[in-house]
Design a protein around this motif. Structure first.
Motif, PDB file in Angstrom:
ATOM      1  N   GLY A 122       0.749  -1.244   0.000  1.00 24.10           N
ATOM      2  CA  GLY A 122       0.000   0.000   0.000  1.00 24.10           C
ATOM      3  C   GLY A 122       0.778   1.293   0.000  1.00 24.10           C
ATOM      4  O   GLY A 122       1.954   1.369  -0.374  1.00 24.10           O
ATOM      5  N   VAL A 126      -2.958   8.264   2.278  1.00 20.35           N
ATOM      6  CA  VAL A 126      -4.258   8.326   1.608  1.00 20.35           C
ATOM      7  C   VAL A 126      -5.011   9.601   1.996  1.00 20.35           C
ATOM      8  O   VAL A 126      -5.895  10.045   1.270  1.00 20.35           O
ATOM      9  N   ASP A 127      -4.636  10.196   3.148  1.00 16.61           N
ATOM     10  CA  ASP A 127      -5.275  11.445   3.571  1.00 16.61           C
ATOM     11  C   ASP A 127      -5.145  12.520   2.491  1.00 16.61           C
ATOM     12  O   ASP A 127      -6.018  13.375   2.346  1.00 16.61           O
ATOM     13  N   MET A 130      -7.877  12.084  -0.081  1.00 17.05           N
ATOM     14  CA  MET A 130      -9.238  12.052   0.448  1.00 17.05           C
ATOM     15  C   MET A 130      -9.761  13.444   0.792  1.00 17.05           C
ATOM     16  O   MET A 130     -10.858  13.592   1.324  1.00 17.05           O
ATOM     17  N   SER A 135      -2.582  14.432   8.236  1.00 17.59           N
ATOM     18  CA  SER A 135      -2.583  13.051   8.691  1.00 17.59           C
ATOM     19  C   SER A 135      -3.427  12.901   9.954  1.00 17.59           C
ATOM     20  O   SER A 135      -3.345  13.719  10.874  1.00 17.59           O
ATOM     21  N   GLN A 166      -6.609   6.094  -9.478  1.00 19.27           N
ATOM     22  CA  GLN A 166      -7.700   6.472  -8.590  1.00 19.27           C
ATOM     23  C   GLN A 166      -8.424   5.241  -8.053  1.00 19.27           C
ATOM     24  O   GLN A 166      -8.707   5.141  -6.852  1.00 19.27           O
ATOM     25  N   LEU A 169      -6.206   3.353  -5.472  1.00 17.43           N
ATOM     26  CA  LEU A 169      -6.107   4.036  -4.186  1.00 17.43           C
ATOM     27  C   LEU A 169      -7.426   3.979  -3.420  1.00 17.43           C
ATOM     28  O   LEU A 169      -7.424   3.874  -2.184  1.00 17.43           O
ATOM     29  N   LEU A 170      -8.543   4.021  -4.121  1.00 14.45           N
ATOM     30  CA  LEU A 170      -9.833   3.912  -3.446  1.00 14.45           C
ATOM     31  C   LEU A 170     -10.027   2.515  -2.860  1.00 14.45           C
ATOM     32  O   LEU A 170     -10.520   2.368  -1.735  1.00 14.45           O
ATOM     33  N   THR A 173      -7.772   2.280   0.166  1.00  9.71           N
ATOM     34  CA  THR A 173      -8.326   3.052   1.276  1.00  9.71           C
ATOM     35  C   THR A 173      -9.457   2.288   1.953  1.00  9.71           C
ATOM     36  O   THR A 173      -9.567   2.279   3.186  1.00  9.71           O
ATOM     37  N   GLN A 174     -10.295   1.630   1.162  1.00 10.36           N
ATOM     38  CA  GLN A 174     -11.370   0.818   1.737  1.00 10.36           C
ATOM     39  C   GLN A 174     -10.797  -0.301   2.606  1.00 10.36           C
ATOM     40  O   GLN A 174     -11.273  -0.550   3.718  1.00 10.36           O
ATOM     41  N   LEU A 176      -7.886  -0.300   4.060  1.00  8.67           N
ATOM     42  CA  LEU A 176      -7.242   0.317   5.225  1.00  8.67           C
ATOM     43  C   LEU A 176      -8.279   0.667   6.282  1.00  8.67           C
ATOM     44  O   LEU A 176      -8.076   0.422   7.481  1.00  8.67           O
ATOM     45  N   PHE A 177      -9.414   1.226   5.855  1.00  9.03           N
ATOM     46  CA  PHE A 177     -10.481   1.558   6.807  1.00  9.03           C
ATOM     47  C   PHE A 177     -11.033   0.289   7.458  1.00  9.03           C
ATOM     48  O   PHE A 177     -11.375   0.286   8.647  1.00  9.03           O
TER      49      PHE A 177
END
Length: 282
Positions: A122, A126-127, A130, A135, A166, A169-170, A173-174, A176-177
């Motif tokens: 990764g 990602v901040d 977004m 951070s 894009q 990274l999306l 990010t999903q 990571l969340f």
């Protein structure tokens, strides 16, 4: 294999880590954080590393990758380096190749807890894409290695193009969340032994070896528990022949046995990250 001769080589930024973590780091017997200024790396110092050792960069179509390549800077990431503090506006994002970065949430009284871990799969930052740029966590190098950084402004421009980067990274990010949500649930509802097993396996998944260099103080700091609790949990795993712990180094002797101890948090996360990597390869 893409050429790397047009990469720019820069040192990674260095910040002072929080007092609790510094105290934990001082107890290490086999490894200490490298606080010396990080010298620029020569091209000959790439040590075989290539941007495509990062899963996200490797998954980019050739045209997107070639457009990004001139903006990547090869950086060494020593253990103990804080590449971004919480609340700090990130100037760079980091595609990791062999290092591991821990995202730490810190309270006003100096306590901290690991919310997620990022490795070769990764991106740290990602901040940036977004919307905010600041951070939400302290990004701390918990396993030394290398990575490739890119200016925040360039990454935002590339993200705004849409397309493959894009989407990658999306998806990341999903994932990571999801890791953060599982971590919160695990820390609230599962035993210290299960939390330690999850932490060990998440680290092993991002390392080429079965050895993890980390003191019990630092593990306790990341899990947000007392050191005595980690000591007791590690002793239980060692008595069962699953790990061997000595002088700040944990060796996983029986990974299959460790996985039998694990809660559903790890298995769910692994399935999600395996799906992310499989989608990246398509």
């Amino acid at each position: 294999m893409a050429q790397v001769s047009n990469l720019r080589i820069k040192p990674v930024g260095h910040h002072v880590i929080n007092s609790n973590t510094i105290a934990a780091l001082k107890t290490r017997l086999d490894e200490t954080p490298d606080n010396r200024p990080i010298a620029p790396k020569a091209l000959a110092g790439l040590h075989g590393h290539n941007p495509k050792h990062n899963g996200l960069l490797a998954a980019l179509p050739a045209a997107d990758y070639d457009r990004l390549l001139p903006h990547l800077e090869f950086v060494e990431m020593p253990f103990g380096t804080t590449i971004c503090a919480a609340g700090e506006k990130m100037q760079y994002a980091y595609f990791l190749s062999s290092s591991i970065v821990s995202l730490l949430y810190e309270t006003a009284d100096g306590a901290s807890s690991e919310t997620a871990v990022i490795g070769y799969e990764g991106l740290v930052g990602v901040d940036i894409v977004m919307g905010g740029g600041a951070s939400l966590n302290r990004a701390f190098v918990k396993s030394a290695g290398y990575g490739f950084r890119i200016k925040a402004s360039v990454l935002k421009e590339e993200f705004a193009r849409g397309g493959a980067l894009q989407q990658l990274l999306l998806r990341f990010t999903q994932a990571l969340f999801s890791q953060m949500a599982h971590t919160v649930a695990c820390n609230r509802h599962h035993t210290i032994v299960q939390q330690l097993c999850r932490w060990l396996l998440l680290s092993l998944d991002r390392l080429p070896t079965n050895k993890i260099s980390m003191t019990q103080d630092l593990i306790a700091n990341m899990l947000g528990v007392r050191r005595e609790s980690v000591t007791e949990a590690a002793r239980k795993l060692q008595d069962e022949g699953l790990i061997h712990y000595s002088r700040g180094q944990i060796t996983v002797v029986d990974r299959a046995g460790l996985e039998e101890q694990i809660c559903e948090c790890y298995t769910s996360l692994k399935k999600e990250y395996d799906g992310l990597l499989a989608a990246n390869e398509r």
